[in-house]
Design a protein around this motif. Structure first.
Motif, mmCIF file in Angstrom:
data_model
loop_
_atom_site.group_PDB
_atom_site.id
_atom_site.type_symbol
_atom_site.label_atom_id
_atom_site.label_comp_id
_atom_site.label_asym_id
_atom_site.label_seq_id
_atom_site.Cartn_x
_atom_site.Cartn_y
_atom_site.Cartn_z
ATOM 1 N N GLY A 1 0.792 -1.220 0.000
ATOM 2 C CA GLY A 1 0.000 0.000 0.000
ATOM 3 C C GLY A 1 0.823 1.269 0.000
ATOM 4 N N GLY A 2 2.105 1.172 0.360
ATOM 5 C CA GLY A 2 2.943 2.357 0.408
ATOM 6 C C GLY A 2 2.716 3.173 1.660
ATOM 7 N N VAL A 3 3.603 4.123 1.915
ATOM 8 C CA VAL A 3 3.534 4.993 3.090
ATOM 9 C C VAL A 3 3.722 6.437 2.642
ATOM 10 N N GLY A 4 2.725 7.274 2.859
ATOM 11 C CA GLY A 4 2.830 8.700 2.585
ATOM 12 C C GLY A 4 3.319 8.992 1.183
ATOM 13 N N ALA A 5 4.377 9.782 1.094
ATOM 14 C CA ALA A 5 4.891 10.236 -0.196
ATOM 15 C C ALA A 5 5.518 9.113 -1.021
ATOM 16 N N TYR A 6 5.742 7.949 -0.408
ATOM 17 C CA TYR A 6 6.330 6.852 -1.167
ATOM 18 C C TYR A 6 5.416 6.402 -2.301
ATOM 19 N N GLY A 7 4.110 6.413 -2.073
ATOM 20 C CA GLY A 7 3.179 5.894 -3.055
ATOM 21 C C GLY A 7 3.142 4.380 -3.043
ATOM 22 N N ASP A 8 2.316 3.804 -3.924
ATOM 23 C CA ASP A 8 2.223 2.350 -4.035
ATOM 24 C C ASP A 8 3.603 1.765 -4.302
ATOM 25 N N ALA A 9 3.783 0.504 -3.903
ATOM 26 C CA ALA A 9 5.100 -0.111 -4.038
ATOM 27 C C ALA A 9 4.958 -1.586 -4.368
ATOM 28 N N VAL A 10 6.034 -2.160 -4.895
ATOM 29 C CA VAL A 10 6.108 -3.603 -5.111
ATOM 30 C C VAL A 10 7.486 -4.092 -4.700
ATOM 31 N N LEU A 11 7.551 -5.347 -4.281
ATOM 32 C CA LEU A 11 8.793 -6.094 -4.184
ATOM 33 C C LEU A 11 8.763 -7.115 -5.293
ATOM 34 N N LEU A 12 9.876 -7.303 -5.989
ATOM 35 C CA LEU A 12 9.861 -8.223 -7.120
ATOM 36 C C LEU A 12 11.257 -8.785 -7.366
ATOM 37 N N HIS A 13 11.297 -9.956 -7.981
ATOM 38 C CA HIS A 13 12.569 -10.567 -8.384
ATOM 39 C C HIS A 13 12.305 -11.689 -9.356
ATOM 40 N N ALA A 14 13.316 -12.007 -10.162
ATOM 41 C CA ALA A 14 13.220 -13.108 -11.111
ATOM 42 C C ALA A 14 13.331 -14.433 -10.375
ATOM 43 N N ASN A 15 12.798 -15.484 -10.971
ATOM 44 C CA ASN A 15 12.925 -16.814 -10.386
ATOM 45 C C ASN A 15 14.398 -17.167 -10.217
ATOM 46 N N GLY A 16 14.722 -17.762 -9.070
ATOM 47 C CA GLY A 16 16.083 -18.171 -8.801
ATOM 48 C C GLY A 16 16.933 -17.099 -8.154
ATOM 49 N N SER A 17 16.442 -15.859 -8.111
ATOM 50 C CA SER A 17 17.206 -14.785 -7.485
ATOM 51 C C SER A 17 17.019 -14.828 -5.974
ATOM 52 N N SER A 18 18.102 -14.624 -5.239
ATOM 53 C CA SER A 18 18.029 -14.637 -3.777
ATOM 54 C C SER A 18 17.832 -13.238 -3.212
ATOM 55 N N SER B 1 15.519 -9.574 -3.568
ATOM 56 C CA SER B 1 14.368 -8.862 -4.112
ATOM 57 C C SER B 1 14.568 -7.372 -3.899
ATOM 58 N N TYR B 2 13.969 -6.553 -4.775
ATOM 59 C CA TYR B 2 14.124 -5.105 -4.691
ATOM 60 C C TYR B 2 12.763 -4.417 -4.754
ATOM 61 N N ALA B 3 12.749 -3.167 -4.304
ATOM 62 C CA ALA B 3 11.514 -2.391 -4.256
ATOM 63 C C ALA B 3 11.483 -1.351 -5.358
ATOM 64 N N VAL B 4 10.289 -1.120 -5.897
ATOM 65 C CA VAL B 4 10.037 -0.017 -6.820
ATOM 66 C C VAL B 4 8.813 0.718 -6.299
ATOM 67 N N HIS B 5 8.865 2.066 -6.247
ATOM 68 C CA HIS B 5 7.825 2.859 -5.609
ATOM 69 C C HIS B 5 7.218 3.892 -6.554
ATOM 70 N N GLY B 6 6.074 4.398 -6.137
ATOM 71 C CA GLY B 6 5.495 5.639 -6.634
ATOM 72 C C GLY B 6 5.587 5.891 -8.115
ATOM 73 N N ALA B 7 6.152 7.058 -8.482
ATOM 74 C CA ALA B 7 6.211 7.481 -9.879
ATOM 75 C C ALA B 7 7.047 6.522 -10.723
ATOM 76 N N LEU B 8 8.140 5.983 -10.150
ATOM 77 C CA LEU B 8 8.949 5.028 -10.908
ATOM 78 C C LEU B 8 8.169 3.748 -11.178
ATOM 79 N N LEU B 9 7.428 3.287 -10.177
ATOM 80 C CA LEU B 9 6.610 2.084 -10.365
ATOM 81 C C LEU B 9 5.534 2.329 -11.415
#
Length: 410
Positions: free
Chosen positions: A270-287, A289-297
């Motif tokens: 759901g995101g927090v304040g100015a961060y905006g919506d967010a996701v955690l994501l990674h490719a299969n087999g990757s140990s 994961s990284y976040a992408v937020h708000g306008a970039l997402l």
């Protein structure tokens, strides 16, 4: 600036970094260490020992601030108000040193101090920046002590000017030699009778309220845990990323399970304040994961939708390969966000928007120093010109000529 122990402190700023974590995106970010650092500093006030709740103080109320580091360090506490006025209240002439031992909580004012902190005006948002360094810093170009003054006179005004000045001060340090944290509080409500003026007034010769003590953190009220799949199992890469990024502060609570996306997984938050919506994501087999937020997402998903209907990452960028970073203001006065991906990058600013770069154009741009170079931030997406890649920036352009990227100033 008043002398002999009376100081008006003004609005406060900063950001928080977990131990061994990269720079964390935050709406309060002013100066950011973009590399991982094992050094960690925490700052809080007596109405909110968690350092997260943004409590409200009435004018005239007493305030205590506290800091703690996980390694021996020199600590500096800055105060910046809504008018851009800045004060340095630690180090000061009342304490012997601003050297803080690892694991020791330092409280201001300490027991038996010759001053107190009393909240005054103006009403509004205050932010307190704690900067910890493994080496003592030379702040002579920022603040100096005049004769018989308990607190230094600060020469810069405005948080952007402070950020630029501090960037110069910490530049000679090793990449992992410094870090920051922030606590916020608001000033407002009915004043205490006889309340002081100034955001935080330092008054000599009085006692102080009880020291703020760490308190247990509340458990997020959510039915879905970070990394949780529909079968009840947990994706460890997402669990680790949520902890690394202090997810309750920057990601918020999960709004979906961790589900398949292309040849990998993603989970929405759901995101927090100015961060905006967010996701955690990674490719299969990757140990990891990284976040992408708000306008970039938003732009990342728009590119995916345009390319493949949104069923997998956009090919021009690929999977996220690092957490977003806040980029301080450059010589053009522009600040923004940077997102790094397998095949490219996204740069986002309020001034221009969010744009992608990739390939040799991106390598050339970053080789010059990226948004901190004379080129500044991108002002549009990378594009093709006469069948070759080109990109436009605040201060110039990159054109591919006979297969070689060429850089031109405006």
């Amino acid at each position: 600036m008043n002398t002999k122990g009376t100081l008006t402190l003004t609005a406060l700023l900063g950001l928080s970094l977990a131990a061994a974590s990269p720079a964390k995106i935050t709406a309060q970010s002013i100066i950011v260490n973009p590399v991982e650092t094992k050094l960690n500093v925490e700052v809080w006030v007596n109405k909110d020992a968690s350092g997260k709740a943004n409590p409200t103080y009435r004018k005239g109320e007493r305030l205590n601030a506290a800091v703690k580091t996980n390694q021996d360090a020199y600590v500096y506490l800055f105060n910046v108000n809504a008018n851009g006025e800045i004060d340095l209240f630690y180090p000061n002439s009342y304490e012997e040193s601003n050297f803080v031992k690892a694991g020791v909580t330092r409280v201001f004012p300490p027991q038996g101090a010759k001053y107190t902190l009393t909240v005054g005006g103006p009403n509004g948002q205050d932010r307190l920046l704690a900067l910890a360094s493994k080496k003592e810093l030379d702040l002579n170009d920022i603040a100096r002590f005049a004769e018989n003054q308990g607190f230094a006179e600060v020469r810069v005004k405005g948080q952007d000017n402070l950020a630029r000045a501090l960037s110069i001060v910490v530049n000679p340090l090793p990449a992992d030699g410094w870090t920051t944290d922030v606590v916020t509080f608001r000033v407002g409500g009915t004043p205490v009778q006889g309340g002081a003026t100034g955001t935080v007034t330092v008054t000599p010769g009085q006692g102080q309220p009880p020291a703020p003590q760490p308190q247990p953190q509340p458990t997020p009220n959510t039915s879905i845990e970070p990394g949780e799949k529909q079968d009840g199992s947990r994706d460890q890469a997402m669990v680790d990323a949520y902890a690394r990024l202090k997810g309750e502060e920057s990601l918020g609570t999960a709004t979906t399970y961790a589900v398949a996306w292309g040849d990998g997984l993603w989970q929405k938050f759901g995101g927090v304040g100015a961060y905006g919506d967010a996701v955690l994501l990674h490719a299969n087999g990757s140990s990891r994961s990284y976040a992408v937020h708000g306008a970039l997402l938003e732009r990342y998903l728009a590119l995916a939708k345009a390319e493949n209907g949104g069923v997998r990452p956009p090919s021009r960028l690929g999977w996220a390969a690092g957490d977003e970073k806040v980029i301080p203001r450059n010589t053009y006065g522009t600040s923004g966000l940077y997102g790094f991906f397998q095949s490219g990058a996204l740069y986002g600013t309020e001034k221009y928007g969010t744009f992608w770069l990739t390939g040799d154009v991106l390598k050339t741009y970053q080789g010059l120093g990226g948004s901190g170079s004379f080129l500044g931030f991108p002002s549009r997406d990378q594009y093709q010109l006469s069948g070759a890649w080109a990109a436009d920036f605040e201060g110039g352009t990159i054109r591919t000529v006979n297969g070689v990227p060429m850089v031109y100033r405006k």
